[in-house]
Design a protein around this motif. Sequence first.
Motif, PDB file in Angstrom:
ATOM      1  N   LYS A  64       0.836  -1.199   0.000  1.00 30.72           N
ATOM      2  CA  LYS A  64       0.000   0.000   0.000  1.00 30.72           C
ATOM      3  C   LYS A  64       0.877   1.256   0.000  1.00 30.72           C
ATOM      4  O   LYS A  64       0.635   2.191  -0.776  1.00 30.72           O
ATOM      5  CB  LYS A  64      -0.917  -0.009   1.227  1.00 30.72           C
ATOM      6  N   GLU A  85      -9.170 -14.642   0.734  1.00 32.55           N
ATOM      7  CA  GLU A  85      -9.245 -13.265   1.220  1.00 32.55           C
ATOM      8  C   GLU A  85      -7.891 -12.544   1.086  1.00 32.55           C
ATOM      9  O   GLU A  85      -7.828 -11.396   0.654  1.00 32.55           O
ATOM     10  CB  GLU A  85      -9.677 -13.313   2.685  1.00 32.55           C
ATOM     11  N   VAL A  88      -7.092 -11.767  -2.525  1.00 35.92           N
ATOM     12  CA  VAL A  88      -7.904 -10.654  -3.015  1.00 35.92           C
ATOM     13  C   VAL A  88      -7.372  -9.336  -2.456  1.00 35.92           C
ATOM     14  O   VAL A  88      -7.229  -8.352  -3.184  1.00 35.92           O
ATOM     15  CB  VAL A  88      -9.394 -10.869  -2.639  1.00 35.92           C
ATOM     16  N   THR A  89      -7.036  -9.329  -1.149  1.00 38.22           N
ATOM     17  CA  THR A  89      -6.496  -8.107  -0.530  1.00 38.22           C
ATOM     18  C   THR A  89      -5.258  -7.644  -1.287  1.00 38.22           C
ATOM     19  O   THR A  89      -5.142  -6.483  -1.661  1.00 38.22           O
ATOM     20  CB  THR A  89      -6.125  -8.378   0.956  1.00 38.22           C
ATOM     21  N   LEU A  91      -4.182  -8.371  -4.359  1.00 37.16           N
ATOM     22  CA  LEU A  91      -4.447  -7.937  -5.737  1.00 37.16           C
ATOM     23  C   LEU A  91      -5.140  -6.579  -5.744  1.00 37.16           C
ATOM     24  O   LEU A  91      -4.815  -5.707  -6.556  1.00 37.16           O
ATOM     25  CB  LEU A  91      -5.283  -8.985  -6.489  1.00 37.16           C
ATOM     26  N   ASP A  92      -6.084  -6.381  -4.805  1.00 38.41           N
ATOM     27  CA  ASP A  92      -6.791  -5.104  -4.747  1.00 38.41           C
ATOM     28  C   ASP A  92      -5.894  -3.954  -4.300  1.00 38.41           C
ATOM     29  O   ASP A  92      -6.145  -2.798  -4.617  1.00 38.41           O
ATOM     30  CB  ASP A  92      -8.022  -5.197  -3.829  1.00 38.41           C
ATOM     31  N   LEU A  93      -4.854  -4.265  -3.545  1.00 33.97           N
ATOM     32  CA  LEU A  93      -3.935  -3.205  -3.115  1.00 33.97           C
ATOM     33  C   LEU A  93      -2.915  -2.883  -4.205  1.00 33.97           C
ATOM     34  O   LEU A  93      -2.083  -2.004  -4.036  1.00 33.97           O
ATOM     35  CB  LEU A  93      -3.204  -3.617  -1.834  1.00 33.97           C
ATOM     36  N   GLY A  94      -2.950  -3.640  -5.294  1.00 31.00           N
ATOM     37  CA  GLY A  94      -2.067  -3.306  -6.407  1.00 31.00           C
ATOM     38  C   GLY A  94      -0.958  -4.302  -6.683  1.00 31.00           C
ATOM     39  O   GLY A  94      -0.018  -3.985  -7.419  1.00 31.00           O
TER      40      GLY A  94
END
Length: 227
Positions: A64, A85, A88-89, A91-94
Amino acid sequence: MRVLVIEDERKVANFIKHGLEEERYIVDTAGDGVAGVEMAMNNHFDAILLDVMLPGKDGFTVLKDLRDSGVSTPILMLTARGTTEDRVTGLDLGADDYLPKPFSFEELVARIRSILRRSSPDKSTKLRCGELVLDTVSHLAYRGGREIELTTKEYALLEYLMRNKNRILSRSTITQHVWKHNFDPESNIIDVYIKRLRSKIERDDLKPLIQSIRGVGYRMRETTQDE
Ligand code: CA
């Protein structure tokens, strides 16, 4: 290409480092999240391997911080935790990809090649410039049907030039991606290596590929047939 490994387990970090060096990468390591963020912000890496469970700052926070600071280097998360989970965390944080531990070294290397390809216009494992082909799996180069053997450093330099073909690259940019430490800007080490590389890849009967840009550096130039 230069890779940063952020991993606190020394044994794992050393195993990855030595393996990647055999695969011709230039590798730096950081043993905790804080050091990892600092190194990633102050250097130019082509890819980052990031462990999730880290002292100081965990991998998600490191990720992040880097993305919030505009660092767009491809990041591969290494995680012992196999839950959906967590993936996904990340990948969603970049993060660009993740690899659950334990992993096979072959898969790690294939995933690094894959994230490097995503940020490069060339999607093949073979990089091309005119009739010059560089196989990033076998580490061999070919020009006009002839196989060219390269040393580790020559390979690293050629790969960087080919991934950035048609771009003018300053000596300091080349240094940051191909050598581990910055050296005296007056040093002619890059010119020495470019000369060696030219003697291997250039041919009298074919158009020159590596152009010298006076006062700046070099450019790998792809020319069209009728130029
Ligand atoms: Ca760890």
